[in-house]
Design an enzyme around this catalytic site. Structure first.
Site, PDB file in Angstrom:
ATOM      1  CB  CYS A 113     -81.983 -61.990  60.873  1.00  0.00           C
ATOM      2  SG  CYS A 113     -82.374 -60.554  61.788  1.00  0.00           S
ATOM      3  CB  CYS A 144     -85.884 -60.206  58.276  1.00  0.00           C
ATOM      4  SG  CYS A 144     -83.984 -60.119  58.208  1.00  0.00           S
ATOM      5  CB  CYS A 156     -80.161 -57.870  60.511  1.00  0.00           C
ATOM      6  SG  CYS A 156     -80.880 -58.381  58.980  1.00  0.00           S
ATOM      7  CB  CYS A 160     -84.721 -56.570  59.579  1.00  0.00           C
ATOM      8  SG  CYS A 160     -84.153 -57.407  60.691  1.00  0.00           S
ATOM      9  CB  CYS A 177     -69.626 -60.876  70.630  1.00  0.00           C
ATOM     10  SG  CYS A 177     -70.040 -61.203  72.347  1.00  0.00           S
TER      11      CYS A 177
END
Length: 137
Positions: free
Chosen positions: A53, A56, A101, A104, A124
């Site tokens: 991510c 984070c 995510c 976060c 995607c």
């Protein structure tokens, strides 16, 4: 507030491990935007490694699950355990599954049921929402 602390009024509740985001990453990850198809350098990334991510650093995808879906966005047929959460997205006159995510809550992209085996899924993902970390040689 430091650059590594999130303003809870601005989007994901990132912890101290969050790095600064560019304005375009904020548009995608906090405002649920989409990058232009074909614009991500990650579309062409072929090395072994880990996709994390961008907000984070949570580990999201392994390179072994990445494939060329022809969609214009980095695509994966599987995700690391407990890395993402989903919700129904009814924006733009469509019903889709949004992926964010799990740590976060940053918007990553969408999940579709048209991927390859073994899962039949296509995650995607906006390349702007990811950081690629190659495996050590």
């Amino acid at each position: 507030m430091t650059a590594n602390e999130a303003d809870p009024t601005e989007g994901p509740a990132c912890g101290s491990g969050c790095g600064p985001l560019t304005p375009e990453q904020i548009r995608v990850m906090r405002d649920h935007g989409t990058e232009r198809a074909g614009s991500s350098p990650l579309n062409h990334e072929k090395r072994a490694g880990l996709y994390r991510c961008a907000a984070c650093g949570t580990h999201l995808f392994r390179s072994e699950t990445k494939y060329d879906s022809g969609s214009g966005w980095p695509s994966y047929y599987d995700v690391l355990p407990d890395a993402v959460e989903s919700r129904t997205d009814v924006s733009h006159g469509m019903v889709r599954t949004e992926i964010h995510c799990a740590s976060c809550k940053g918007h990553l992209g969408h999940l579709f049921p048209d991927g390859p085996r073994p899962t039949g899924l296509r995650y995607c993902i906006n390349g702007l929402a990811l950081n690629f970390v190659p495996d050590a040689a």
